[in-house]
Design a protein around this motif. Structure first.
Motif, mmCIF file in Angstrom:
data_model
loop_
_atom_site.group_PDB
_atom_site.id
_atom_site.type_symbol
_atom_site.label_atom_id
_atom_site.label_comp_id
_atom_site.label_asym_id
_atom_site.label_seq_id
_atom_site.Cartn_x
_atom_site.Cartn_y
_atom_site.Cartn_z
ATOM 1 N N ASP A 183 8.126 3.460 -2.422
ATOM 2 C CA ASP A 183 7.903 4.622 -3.277
ATOM 3 C C ASP A 183 9.174 5.319 -3.727
ATOM 4 O OD1 ASP A 183 4.844 4.814 -3.092
ATOM 5 O OD2 ASP A 183 5.451 4.668 -1.006
ATOM 6 N N LYS A 184 10.197 5.285 -2.911
ATOM 7 C CA LYS A 184 11.413 5.997 -3.289
ATOM 8 C C LYS A 184 12.562 5.552 -2.393
ATOM 9 C CE LYS A 184 10.975 10.256 -4.514
ATOM 10 N NZ LYS A 184 10.809 11.734 -4.555
ATOM 11 N N ILE A 185 13.741 5.511 -2.986
ATOM 12 C CA ILE A 185 14.962 5.264 -2.216
ATOM 13 C C ILE A 185 16.028 6.224 -2.710
ATOM 14 C CG2 ILE A 185 16.851 3.684 -1.719
ATOM 15 C CD1 ILE A 185 15.052 1.399 -1.840
ATOM 16 N N ALA A 186 16.749 6.821 -1.794
ATOM 17 C CA ALA A 186 17.944 7.585 -2.131
ATOM 18 C C ALA A 186 19.143 6.870 -1.536
ATOM 19 C CB ALA A 186 17.845 9.012 -1.587
ATOM 20 N N ALA A 236 -6.714 7.960 4.317
ATOM 21 C CA ALA A 236 -7.582 6.842 3.971
ATOM 22 C C ALA A 236 -8.101 7.067 2.564
ATOM 23 C CB ALA A 236 -8.739 6.728 4.966
ATOM 24 N N SER A 237 -8.788 6.087 2.009
ATOM 25 C CA SER A 237 -9.383 6.212 0.687
ATOM 26 C C SER A 237 -10.652 5.375 0.654
ATOM 27 C CB SER A 237 -8.398 5.739 -0.390
ATOM 28 O OG SER A 237 -8.250 4.340 -0.351
ATOM 29 N N ARG A 265 2.326 13.227 1.242
ATOM 30 C CA ARG A 265 1.091 13.489 0.491
ATOM 31 C C ARG A 265 1.348 13.400 -1.013
ATOM 32 N NH1 ARG A 265 -1.751 18.253 -1.357
ATOM 33 N NH2 ARG A 265 -4.015 18.095 -1.008
ATOM 34 N N ARG A 266 2.463 13.960 -1.468
ATOM 35 C CA ARG A 266 2.815 13.876 -2.885
ATOM 36 C C ARG A 266 2.995 12.419 -3.321
ATOM 37 N NH1 ARG A 266 7.326 18.547 -4.430
ATOM 38 N NH2 ARG A 266 5.989 20.373 -4.125
ATOM 39 N N SER A 267 3.676 11.635 -2.510
ATOM 40 C CA SER A 267 3.924 10.240 -2.853
ATOM 41 C C SER A 267 2.617 9.464 -2.976
ATOM 42 C CB SER A 267 4.824 9.578 -1.808
ATOM 43 O OG SER A 267 6.131 10.111 -1.858
ATOM 44 N N LEU A 268 1.693 9.710 -2.052
ATOM 45 C CA LEU A 268 0.416 9.003 -2.092
ATOM 46 C C LEU A 268 -0.417 9.435 -3.288
ATOM 47 C CD1 LEU A 268 -0.557 8.934 1.695
ATOM 48 C CD2 LEU A 268 0.644 7.205 0.357
ATOM 49 N N ASP A 269 -0.376 10.724 -3.617
ATOM 50 C CA ASP A 269 -1.115 11.200 -4.784
ATOM 51 C C ASP A 269 -0.596 10.578 -6.072
ATOM 52 O OD1 ASP A 269 -2.776 12.775 -3.260
ATOM 53 O OD2 ASP A 269 -1.667 14.635 -3.604
ATOM 54 N N ASN A 277 -8.288 7.594 -4.887
ATOM 55 C CA ASN A 277 -8.983 8.655 -4.155
ATOM 56 C C ASN A 277 -8.536 8.791 -2.694
ATOM 57 O OD1 ASN A 277 -10.590 9.075 -6.464
ATOM 58 N ND2 ASN A 277 -11.951 7.426 -5.822
ATOM 59 N N PRO A 278 -7.235 9.039 -2.427
ATOM 60 C CA PRO A 278 -6.861 9.302 -1.039
ATOM 61 C C PRO A 278 -7.544 10.564 -0.535
ATOM 62 C CG PRO A 278 -5.005 9.707 -2.523
ATOM 63 C CD PRO A 278 -6.103 9.133 -3.345
ATOM 64 N N THR A 279 -7.878 10.573 0.780
ATOM 65 C CA THR A 279 -8.606 11.713 1.336
ATOM 66 C C THR A 279 -7.720 12.480 2.278
ATOM 67 O OG1 THR A 279 -9.430 10.313 3.135
ATOM 68 C CG2 THR A 279 -10.799 10.504 1.166
#
Length: 369
Positions: free
Chosen positions: A270-273, A295-296, A356-360, A367-369
């Motif tokens: 998702d991201k690398i710095a 989960a979703s 949470r932001r990354s998963l959204d 639909n992550p829960t």
């Protein structure tokens, strides 16, 4: 745009000796090794854009007056790779390719893809991603890159997509939790989660709804330390970024597997710095932490993992962060994971919200829960 195109074929079907170098413990392909080659391909694309389509060798950075790194500036630390299909079965040749789709003043957005080839000529896209490559002058500071000439409507469309990536990255930088407070919705979600899972002392809270086992975020941390050898250097005599990516992936995978207690499937990087280069001979300490679990409807568990890489000063014991990696793994089937990772401190709570932001924002999830 097409002048920067590069590709490499991984001959897994035709060369058993080559396949052996990439085989993992279950007989499949090591995803971390694929990432290593993808990073190398992105670097080749960037240099081909800078030096021209006929270039055969990069030469030294002293000869050229510049060098290229993967997202090395503190305000441009972003890349993404999404796994679209399984690399299994391994007995297929794979093609890695990429080209520059957008240029800033000193940065380049490089689109990359991994494709499986079969004897009938059919192709299956396995992985798509983008790298932000940055050009630096040998005397310090940024180095201006040639701007793209767009020849076709398709290239203009790709350019706009690359521009959108850059604007999104800039927006994420401005709204990062290291700079601004959480939104009211995020604060409410965190507080609700704390009331549900974090306010009791017992590790397991019996309830009629079978409350999942709580695992403190700090208890998910695993780490490894190792010396950096010259065999893993890049063209500028620093440790190759793709090699660091592979080390981080493999440690993160081990952590996600331990947390889930069964094999997991890779979804995305998702991201690398890449904040600082890693020197040959240095001691690198990598720490992996599960920072979010959920989960979703599609996945019985989704695990977001951070891997932080620090260079250790052996004379003082002080550490300096060089890389920050974020990965997502999932469980395809089976019952929901009976464990939740829970933050205990404010710093961990911000990491939980970052996860949470990354998963959204992850297009491979639903639909992550």
């Amino acid at each position: 745009m097409h002048d920067s195109y590069c590709e490499v074929i991984l001959p897994f079907k035709s060369s058993r000796e080559f396949l052996e170098q990439y085989t993992n413990a279950s007989g499949g392909i090591r995803t971390g090794k694929i990432m290593e080659v993808l990073d190398s391909t992105a670097g080749s694309v960037a240099y081909k854009h800078l030096l021209g389509p006929e270039v055969e060798t990069v030469g030294t950075m002293q000869e050229q007056g510049f060098y290229v790194v993967t997202a090395s500036l503190s305000h441009v630390p972003f890349m993404r790779l999404d796994m679209l299909a399984s690399i299994y079965p391994p007995l297929r040749d794979l093609r890695l390719s990429g080209y520059v789709i957008y240029t800033g003043r000193s940065s380049m957005e490089v689109a990359v893809q991994l494709v499986a080839l079969d004897d009938g000529g059919a192709e299956e896209t396995l992985m798509l991603g983008r790298f932000c490559m940055v050009c630096r002058g040998v005397r310090g500071g940024s180095y201006e890159v040639p701007q793209l000439t767009l020849a076709t409507p398709e290239e203009k469309n790709l350019y706009e997509i690359g521009k959108g990536f850059r604007e999104k990255r800039q927006m994420e930088s401005r709204t990062a939790l290291t700079r601004v407070p959480p939104t009211s919705a995020e604060a409410e979600a965190l507080h609700s989660f704390y009331l549900k899972a974090g306010q009791y002392e017992d590790a397991y809270i019996p309830s009629p709804s079978h409350q999942p086992e709580r695992v403190w975020m700090s208890d998910t941390r695993i780490e490894k330390s190792q010396l950096m050898f010259p065999q893993s250097r890049n063209a500028h005599s620093k440790i190759f970024g793709g090699y660091l990516m592979r080390l981080a992936y493999e440690l993160g995978f081990a952590n996600a597997t331990i947390f889930c207690r069964r094999p997991v499937r890779f979804l995305s990087l998702d991201k690398i710095a890449f904040t600082k280069p890693v020197s040959i001979g240095s001691t690198l300490r990598l720490r992996s932490t599960i920072i979010h679990s959920t989960a979703s409807e599609r996945y019985s568990a989704i695990i977001h993992v951070r891997v932080e890489a620090n260079v250790v000063d052996v004379s003082t014991g002080l550490e300096e962060t060089t890389n920050d990696f974020r990965f997502t793994w999932a469980l395809d089937d089976g019952p929901p994971l009976p464990r939740n990772v829970v933050p205990k401190t404010y710093e961990e709570s911000m990491l939980w919200l970052e996860g949470r932001r990354s998963l959204d924002a992850n297009p491979s999830l639903s639909n992550p829960t």
